[in-house]
Write a protein that holds these residues in place. Structure first.
Motif, PDB file in Angstrom:
ATOM      1  N   LEU A 146      13.218  -0.102   2.575  1.00 37.35           N
ATOM      2  CA  LEU A 146      12.280  -1.149   2.178  1.00 37.35           C
ATOM      3  C   LEU A 146      11.055  -1.163   3.091  1.00 37.35           C
ATOM      4  O   LEU A 146       9.946  -1.431   2.634  1.00 37.35           O
ATOM      5  CB  LEU A 146      12.970  -2.517   2.207  1.00 37.35           C
ATOM      6  CG  LEU A 146      14.010  -2.752   1.112  1.00 37.35           C
ATOM      7  CD1 LEU A 146      14.658  -4.103   1.267  1.00 37.35           C
ATOM      8  CD2 LEU A 146      13.381  -2.642  -0.261  1.00 37.35           C
TER       9      LEU A 146
ATOM     10  N   GLY B 210       8.911   1.537   1.943  1.00 39.11           N
ATOM     11  CA  GLY B 210       8.340   1.141   0.655  1.00 39.11           C
ATOM     12  C   GLY B 210       7.184   0.176   0.834  1.00 39.11           C
ATOM     13  O   GLY B 210       6.140   0.299   0.189  1.00 39.11           O
TER      14      GLY B 210
ATOM     15  N   VAL C  95       4.116   2.088   2.004  1.00 39.99           N
ATOM     16  CA  VAL C  95       3.436   2.875   0.974  1.00 39.99           C
ATOM     17  C   VAL C  95       2.711   1.964  -0.008  1.00 39.99           C
ATOM     18  O   VAL C  95       1.562   2.219  -0.376  1.00 39.99           O
ATOM     19  CB  VAL C  95       4.438   3.781   0.232  1.00 39.99           C
ATOM     20  CG1 VAL C  95       3.737   4.540  -0.885  1.00 39.99           C
ATOM     21  CG2 VAL C  95       5.070   4.765   1.182  1.00 39.99           C
ATOM     22  N   THR C  96       3.367   0.887  -0.428  1.00 42.00           N
ATOM     23  CA  THR C  96       2.699   0.020  -1.404  1.00 42.00           C
ATOM     24  C   THR C  96       1.477  -0.650  -0.792  1.00 42.00           C
ATOM     25  O   THR C  96       0.481  -0.867  -1.468  1.00 42.00           O
ATOM     26  CB  THR C  96       3.655  -1.052  -1.959  1.00 42.00           C
ATOM     27  OG1 THR C  96       4.417  -1.595  -0.886  1.00 42.00           O
ATOM     28  CG2 THR C  96       4.585  -0.477  -2.985  1.00 42.00           C
TER      29      THR C  96
ATOM     30  N   CYS D 117      -1.222   1.754  -0.982  1.00 40.02           N
ATOM     31  CA  CYS D 117      -1.712   1.857  -2.361  1.00 40.02           C
ATOM     32  C   CYS D 117      -2.677   0.722  -2.672  1.00 40.02           C
ATOM     33  O   CYS D 117      -3.602   0.884  -3.460  1.00 40.02           O
ATOM     34  CB  CYS D 117      -0.548   1.816  -3.349  1.00 40.02           C
ATOM     35  SG  CYS D 117       0.432   3.304  -3.353  1.00 40.02           S
TER      36      CYS D 117
ATOM     37  N   TYR E 233       4.989  10.230  -2.702  1.00 41.34           N
ATOM     38  CA  TYR E 233       5.562   9.073  -2.035  1.00 41.34           C
ATOM     39  C   TYR E 233       6.045   9.386  -0.620  1.00 41.34           C
ATOM     40  O   TYR E 233       5.803   8.635   0.306  1.00 41.34           O
ATOM     41  CB  TYR E 233       6.712   8.535  -2.887  1.00 41.34           C
ATOM     42  CG  TYR E 233       7.288   7.243  -2.398  1.00 41.34           C
ATOM     43  CD1 TYR E 233       6.680   6.036  -2.727  1.00 41.34           C
ATOM     44  CD2 TYR E 233       8.426   7.235  -1.609  1.00 41.34           C
ATOM     45  CE1 TYR E 233       7.205   4.845  -2.289  1.00 41.34           C
ATOM     46  CE2 TYR E 233       8.958   6.034  -1.166  1.00 41.34           C
ATOM     47  CZ  TYR E 233       8.343   4.846  -1.506  1.00 41.34           C
ATOM     48  OH  TYR E 233       8.862   3.665  -1.052  1.00 41.34           O
TER      49      TYR E 233
END
Lengths: 180, 139
Positions: free
Chosen positions: A21, A24, A27-28, A31, A127
């Protein structure tokens, strides 16, 4: 040259969900911060590089592996020791090029991508590109310039994740006089 | 076995709803919508007991002529509603329970997807496949 007590070669336990997580979230967030996926990929690689150049010190101190004599040996150490130590997986090494300067790491399962499903609008996002940066950075610190890239990714529908590594050249250090 | 599966957010708007393709899909939506009142009723009736026992499965919400409606509510008040064909008598309570458990696990995985924003509609291939498999199973 031993490290402080309590930090030996044993691997410490960490919740894999927390790890996944956290990556994650990273990365988000990237983005959101960058307009297009290429910039995110670049940024991930850069961050990985910065991790790699530091991590190699930790790796060498903890793993007590010696100098590698050829690229095949390096590949073995990366797959069997480094990946095991930091990600808890052991990728397999295949697809050696005839010249022996290029190989593939096959990751059966990639702990970074548990739960992840790439949305359609991020089709060119790599990713796990952080890993490429880490490998590149770490090897650069031991005088090896390599090119690392993902050629298959389970997130994009492939059955396995494949990282291709290509040896480019040895980085010649300007060694101080009198040292071999 | 299931003819319609729905995931309802805490605020009672649908996150996901899918039914076997028939001409009156709307009827299922209506059925699910009606069931929400029963869900609320059950939750408030169980009140404390539900929280204490951590029993998430609500059991049969209500039967209609052709269908049975089952409910399940997570601790975060997300509801799962499943409509099952009444003619399928082989279906035991235990199986329904395990189907809900599977649904819940799958939902948890979606929540852990960094690209999913909590509260959005669910567009996930993995979840779709899981729901499809549940609808197929003993059909």
């Amino acid at each position: 040259m031993s490290r402080q007590a309590g930090r030996g070669t044993e691997s410490k336990k960490m919740s894999s969900e927390l790890f996944t997580l956290t990556y994650g979230a990273l990365v988000t967030q990237l983005c959101k911060d960058y307009e297009n996926d290429e910039d995110v990929n670049k940024q991930l690689d850069k961050m990985g590089y910065n991790i790699g150049v530091r991590l190699i010190e930790d790796f060498l101190a903890r793993s007590s592996v010696g100098r590698c004599h050829d690229f095949r040996e390096t590949a073995d150490v990366i797959a069997k020791v480094a990946f095991k130590m930091y990600l808890g997986i052991t990728p397999s090494i295949t697809n050696w090029s005839p010249a022996g300067d290029e190989f593939s790491l096959i990751l059966e399962n990639n702990p970074l991508v548990d739960f992840v499903e790439l949305p359609d609008n991020h089709s060119s996002l790599i990713y796990s590109n952080l890993l490429c940066g880490v490998l590149r950075g770490a090897l650069e610190m031991v005088q090896m310039a390599v090119d690392v890239k993902f050629v298959q990714d389970t997130l994009k529908g492939d059955s396995v994740t494949e990282i291709r590594m290509k040896f480019i050249r040895r980085i010649e250090d300007n060694l101080p006089v009198g040292e071999e | 076995m299931a003819v319609c599966i729905a995931v309802i957010a805490k605020e009672n708007y649908p996150l996901y709803i899918r039914s076997v393709p028939t001409e009156n899909e709307l009827k299922f939506h209506y059925t699910v919508h009606t069931s929400l009142d029963v869900v609320d009723e059950k939750i408030s009736a169980m009140g404390k007991a539900l929280v204490d026992q951590r029993e998430l499965y609500l059991g049969l919400l209500y039967p209609t002529e052709d269908y049975k409606v089952y409910g399940y509510v997570t601790n975060s008040k997300v509801k799962f509603v499943m409509v099952v064909d009444s003619s399928n008598t082989a279906l035991r309570d235990n199986e329904i329970r395990s189907m809900f458990r599977k649904l819940h696990n799958s939902y948890t995985d979606i929540m852990c997807n960094p690209f999913y924003n909590p509260g959005d509609c669910i567009h996930s291939r993995a979840f779709d496949n899981m729901v499809t498999s549940m609808m197929m199973q003993v059909c």
